[in-house]
Motif scaffolding. Structure first.
Motif, mmCIF file in Angstrom:
data_model
loop_
_atom_site.group_PDB
_atom_site.id
_atom_site.type_symbol
_atom_site.label_atom_id
_atom_site.label_comp_id
_atom_site.label_asym_id
_atom_site.label_seq_id
_atom_site.Cartn_x
_atom_site.Cartn_y
_atom_site.Cartn_z
ATOM 1 N N ARG A 122 14.421 28.464 33.776
ATOM 2 C CA ARG A 122 13.582 29.201 33.725
ATOM 3 C C ARG A 122 14.233 30.915 32.439
ATOM 4 N NH1 ARG A 122 16.636 31.909 39.322
ATOM 5 N NH2 ARG A 122 18.435 32.070 38.141
ATOM 6 N N PRO A 130 14.950 37.545 34.686
ATOM 7 C CA PRO A 130 13.659 36.512 34.415
ATOM 8 C C PRO A 130 12.794 36.947 34.340
ATOM 9 C CG PRO A 130 14.821 36.044 36.684
ATOM 10 C CD PRO A 130 15.541 37.759 36.003
ATOM 11 N N ARG A 132 8.557 36.666 32.553
ATOM 12 C CA ARG A 132 7.156 35.689 32.342
ATOM 13 C C ARG A 132 6.901 36.496 30.859
ATOM 14 N NH1 ARG A 132 4.217 34.683 37.924
ATOM 15 N NH2 ARG A 132 5.565 33.942 38.907
ATOM 16 N N LEU A 214 15.863 23.620 38.747
ATOM 17 C CA LEU A 214 16.319 24.492 38.243
ATOM 18 C C LEU A 214 17.642 23.970 38.025
ATOM 19 C CD1 LEU A 214 15.197 27.025 36.946
ATOM 20 C CD2 LEU A 214 15.646 28.590 38.968
ATOM 21 N N GLU A 217 18.869 29.231 31.992
ATOM 22 C CA GLU A 217 18.245 29.473 32.125
ATOM 23 C C GLU A 217 17.871 29.676 29.934
ATOM 24 O OE1 GLU A 217 18.861 32.522 35.456
ATOM 25 O OE2 GLU A 217 20.524 33.312 34.093
#
Length: 297
Positions: A122, A130, A132, A214, A217
């Motif tokens: 992630r 988090p 994108r 997952l 990070e």
């Protein structure tokens, strides 16, 4: 004997983020790990040494370098310290999720001869949220292969996949010790060392296992080395030389399709194109970017 994961952290950045990284290792559900932080940055290593002393866990080592080795030198120093079954070259600003060690050890138990393990990742921002980004969305949806559970890749197929767009997250990779200690990072490269090392191992016949669980990070923020070199253009000068050299070596290796992909290096040129408007505004690195984007493939 039970396998153990050597987690090596080459440190040259933010002490607060390093503490987050260390805390994420200490929070692992599976205790089969050892953590080694190799400090090539701190002006006063005594302060960090005192903090590490408060941890009180014999599995944690803090090793300040007596002299500055630089980014590549510190990575190679970490490789010299690998002693256990698997090794991870974790970023000093990244975080493990609590299931990381257990996940990679499970994959290793099922695929003991695989040299490289890519678990699920992630992406987070500077503040740990988090995020994108265009780069990561391209990695996930354009370049990364489809994986349901686990997938094993090797040979020219893997070389082509990585050269089309390096979709791996290098700090999250777990390596079979014999694999990663057999190579060194190239001192002539600043940003693309990870892909260069991977291509060397792929040509040697190493296999990659991708597991979608997952457990890692990866922190992406503008202060990174790769971001800085993208803006000044040196990243793309380095990349152009690397891909030309790699294309020649792959032809000699008997992988003509992979050689063509390296010669075109389309994803690298597209990335340079996306950086061009920002670089034009600051009027630095323009020549390197335009040569990389529009030069002959």
């Amino acid at each position: 004997m039970s396998a153990t994961v050597d987690i090596l952290v080459p440190f040259y950045g933010d002490a607060a983020l390093l503490r987050e990284a260390v805390a994420s290792v200490l929070a692992q559900h599976d205790d089969r790990w050892r953590l080694t932080v190799v400090d090539d940055h701190a002006d006063d290593p005594g302060e960090l040494a005192a903090w590490f002393a408060t941890i009180g866990d014999e599995r944690v080592r803090y090793l300040p370098n007596p002299a500055n080795l630089g980014l590549t030198g510190n990575f190679n120093r970490c490789l010299e310290l690998v002693e256990h079954d698997l090794a991870v070259l974790m970023g000093c600003d990244d975080r493990l999720l609590p299931n990381y060690v257990g996940t990679v050890l499970d994959v290793h138990a099922d695929h003991p001869d695989a040299g490289i393990i890519q678990p699920g990742v992630r992406v987070i921002d500077r503040d740990g949220r988090p995020v994108r980004t265009l780069v990561d969305q391209a990695k996930r949806h354009v370049y990364a292969p489809r994986v349901s559970g686990r997938r094993t890749m090797a040979g020219e197929q893997l070389a082509i996949s990585l050269l089309r767009g390096d979709w791996l997250y290098f700090p999250s990779l777990a390596w079979r010790a014999a694999t990663i200690t057999s190579v060194r990072f190239r001192p002539d490269l600043r940003v693309i060392q990870d892909l260069a090392l991977l291509m060397e191992l792929v040509q040697r016949g190493e296999r990659l296992v991708v597991d979608e669980t997952l457990c890692f990070e990866y922190r992406r923020h503008a202060a990174s080395e790769s971001s800085a070199t993208a803006f000044d253009g040196s990243r793309f000068t380095e990349a152009g030389t690397f891909f030309a050299d790699t294309a020649a070596r792959l032809r000699e290796h008997g992988w003509p399709r992979a050689a063509r992909v390296a010669r075109r290096h389309l994803s690298s040129r597209i990335f340079a194109l996306t950086m061009l408007p920002k670089v034009l505004r600051q009027r630095a690195g323009v020549g390197a970017l335009t040569r990389h984007v529009f030069g002959r493939a």
